[in-house]
Design a protein around this motif. Structure first.
Motif, PDB file in Angstrom:
ATOM      1  N   VAL A 106       0.725  -1.123  -0.067  1.00 25.57           N
ATOM      2  CA  VAL A 106       0.040   0.123  -0.017  1.00 25.57           C
ATOM      3  C   VAL A 106       0.832   1.169  -0.120  1.00 25.57           C
ATOM      4  N   VAL A 107       0.880   1.954  -1.098  1.00 23.15           N
ATOM      5  CA  VAL A 107       1.556   3.153  -1.212  1.00 23.15           C
ATOM      6  C   VAL A 107       0.792   4.352  -0.628  1.00 23.15           C
ATOM      7  N   ALA A 108      -0.344   4.654  -0.814  1.00 23.31           N
ATOM      8  CA  ALA A 108      -1.181   5.556  -0.034  1.00 23.31           C
ATOM      9  C   ALA A 108      -2.562   5.259   0.068  1.00 23.31           C
ATOM     10  N   THR A 109      -3.153   5.747   1.071  1.00 22.80           N
ATOM     11  CA  THR A 109      -4.646   5.527   1.537  1.00 22.80           C
ATOM     12  C   THR A 109      -5.163   7.048   1.577  1.00 22.80           C
ATOM     13  N   GLU A 110      -6.426   7.028   0.927  1.00 21.10           N
ATOM     14  CA  GLU A 110      -7.191   8.032   1.179  1.00 21.10           C
ATOM     15  C   GLU A 110      -8.635   7.920   1.797  1.00 21.10           C
ATOM     16  N   LEU A 111      -9.536   8.723   1.876  1.00 20.59           N
ATOM     17  CA  LEU A 111     -10.789   8.357   2.583  1.00 20.59           C
ATOM     18  C   LEU A 111     -11.619   7.264   1.878  1.00 20.59           C
ATOM     19  N   ASP A 112     -11.415   7.223   0.429  1.00 25.86           N
ATOM     20  CA  ASP A 112     -12.362   6.222  -0.103  1.00 25.86           C
ATOM     21  C   ASP A 112     -11.835   5.405  -1.190  1.00 25.86           C
ATOM     22  N   HIS A 113     -10.397   5.431  -1.218  1.00 25.75           N
ATOM     23  CA  HIS A 113      -9.282   4.644  -2.022  1.00 25.75           C
ATOM     24  C   HIS A 113      -8.165   4.409  -1.471  1.00 25.75           C
ATOM     25  N   CYS A 114      -7.363   3.650  -2.073  1.00 22.16           N
ATOM     26  CA  CYS A 114      -5.831   3.327  -1.858  1.00 22.16           C
ATOM     27  C   CYS A 114      -5.131   3.168  -3.130  1.00 22.16           C
ATOM     28  N   LEU A 115      -3.779   3.311  -3.109  1.00 22.14           N
ATOM     29  CA  LEU A 115      -3.198   3.096  -4.183  1.00 22.14           C
ATOM     30  C   LEU A 115      -2.185   1.624  -3.759  1.00 22.14           C
ATOM     31  N   ILE A 116      -2.046   0.869  -4.467  1.00 25.24           N
ATOM     32  CA  ILE A 116      -1.361  -0.427  -4.309  1.00 25.24           C
ATOM     33  C   ILE A 116      -0.367  -0.644  -5.317  1.00 25.24           C
ATOM     34  N   ASP A 117       0.919  -0.931  -4.959  1.00 26.13           N
ATOM     35  CA  ASP A 117       1.883  -1.059  -5.946  1.00 26.13           C
ATOM     36  C   ASP A 117       2.166  -2.792  -5.988  1.00 26.13           C
ATOM     37  N   VAL A 118       2.226  -3.158  -7.108  1.00 31.74           N
ATOM     38  CA  VAL A 118       2.359  -4.560  -7.614  1.00 31.74           C
ATOM     39  C   VAL A 118       3.383  -4.800  -8.451  1.00 31.74           C
ATOM     40  N   HIS A 119       4.547  -5.156  -8.127  1.00 34.47           N
ATOM     41  CA  HIS A 119       5.835  -4.912  -8.956  1.00 34.47           C
ATOM     42  C   HIS A 119       5.908  -3.830  -9.893  1.00 34.47           C
ATOM     43  N   GLY A 120       5.866  -2.709  -9.101  1.00 32.67           N
ATOM     44  CA  GLY A 120       6.006  -1.645  -9.784  1.00 32.67           C
ATOM     45  C   GLY A 120       5.071  -0.706 -10.788  1.00 32.67           C
ATOM     46  N   VAL A 121       4.001  -1.402 -10.509  1.00 32.65           N
ATOM     47  CA  VAL A 121       2.652  -0.740 -11.378  1.00 32.65           C
ATOM     48  C   VAL A 121       1.692  -0.500 -10.099  1.00 32.65           C
ATOM     49  N   GLY A 122       1.315   1.028 -10.035  1.00 32.41           N
ATOM     50  CA  GLY A 122       0.534   1.467  -9.018  1.00 32.41           C
ATOM     51  C   GLY A 122      -1.059   1.274  -9.521  1.00 32.41           C
ATOM     52  N   TYR A 123      -1.845   0.582  -8.499  1.00 31.40           N
ATOM     53  CA  TYR A 123      -3.280   0.328  -9.040  1.00 31.40           C
ATOM     54  C   TYR A 123      -4.175   1.073  -8.210  1.00 31.40           C
ATOM     55  N   LEU A 124      -4.922   2.054  -8.637  1.00 29.16           N
ATOM     56  CA  LEU A 124      -5.986   3.004  -7.736  1.00 29.16           C
ATOM     57  C   LEU A 124      -7.314   2.167  -7.655  1.00 29.16           C
ATOM     58  N   VAL A 125      -7.396   1.669  -6.234  1.00 34.11           N
ATOM     59  CA  VAL A 125      -8.657   0.665  -5.685  1.00 34.11           C
ATOM     60  C   VAL A 125      -9.447   1.577  -4.730  1.00 34.11           C
ATOM     61  N   SER A 126     -10.757   1.486  -5.113  1.00 29.49           N
ATOM     62  CA  SER A 126     -11.648   2.183  -4.363  1.00 29.49           C
ATOM     63  C   SER A 126     -12.104   1.087  -3.531  1.00 29.49           C
ATOM     64  N   ALA A 127     -12.368   1.400  -2.079  1.00 31.52           N
ATOM     65  CA  ALA A 127     -12.733   0.460  -1.287  1.00 31.52           C
ATOM     66  C   ALA A 127     -13.667   1.216  -0.043  1.00 31.52           C
ATOM     67  N   SER A 128     -14.413   0.517   0.784  1.00 33.77           N
ATOM     68  CA  SER A 128     -14.963   0.948   1.843  1.00 33.77           C
ATOM     69  C   SER A 128     -13.921   1.161   2.936  1.00 33.77           C
TER      70      SER A 128
END
Length: 200
Positions: free
Chosen positions: A9-31
């Motif tokens: 987990v690179v960063a977490t905001e109120l309604d999403h997070c950024l996950i680094d998977v082998h150098g690729v950052g995925y923006l994921v919305s979550a509860s």
């Protein structure tokens, strides 16, 4: 389609997070509950993913359990409940409590979610009251090894009741008595009977 992500987990905001998977950052919305369960960046996080593909974007929605993902899919079948509203509902209504909320017609609880007014809350209860009977109990979905014995049922039911604001001391006697007198009943029925006896 992406069904799961495992990364840091690179960063977490109120309604999403950024996950680094082998150098690729995925923006994921979550509860909110899912985001609060994410480990520190030094440890790997695992999220189940629901991928929505649109003409102008690919959106990823992350879930801590299969139960939460199943409820997300179910909620978004209701007219007026988009992905953002479904996550808002899951942020204030845990998956294990939703069968109870819907069975009891608790519109006020649903209306706590951002974007859900009384009219939409009524529609959700109306449209999902039949569907929830076919949806596995969230605890069972999240943990396929759950045995279904009364001790597990008591724990799941108590968790759901406490999430709705009940204190353990208030409901324990009623809950255990109902479980004993309705042997073989599933979580949804036990919660509905308990709630009815508690006057909710």
């Amino acid at each position: 389609m992406i069904g799961r992500l495992v990364g840091h987990v690179v960063a977490t905001e109120l309604d999403h997070c950024l996950i680094d998977v082998h150098g690729v950052g995925y923006l994921v919305s979550a509860s909110s509950p899912t985001l609060s369960q994410l480990p520190p960046s030094s440890e790997k996080a695992t999220l189940l993913i629901e991928t929505h593909v649109r003409e102008d974007a690919i959106q990823l929605f992350g879930f801590a359990s299969q139960g939460e993902r199943a409820w997300f899919r179910t909620l978004t079948t209701v007219q007026g409940v988009g992905s953002k509203v479904a996550l808002a509902i899951l942020s204030v209504c845990p998956p294990e409590a939703l069968p109870l909320i819907i069975a009891s017609g608790d519109k006020a609880q649903l209306a706590r979610a951002t974007g859900v007014g009384p009219r939409l809350a009524s529609r959700i209860i109306s449209e999902l009251s039949a569907k929830t009977a076919n949806l596995p109990d969230s605890a069972s979905v999240a943990n396929p090894a759950a045995s279904g014995v009364s001790s597990s049922l008591e724990g799941d039911a108590m968790t759901a009741l406490e999430s709705l604001g009940f204190r353990r001391v208030e409901v324990w006697d009623v809950l255990t008595r109902i479980i004993k007198t309705h042997e073989g009943a599933n979580l949804e029925k036990i919660l509905g009977l308990t709630l009815k006896e508690l006057g909710r």
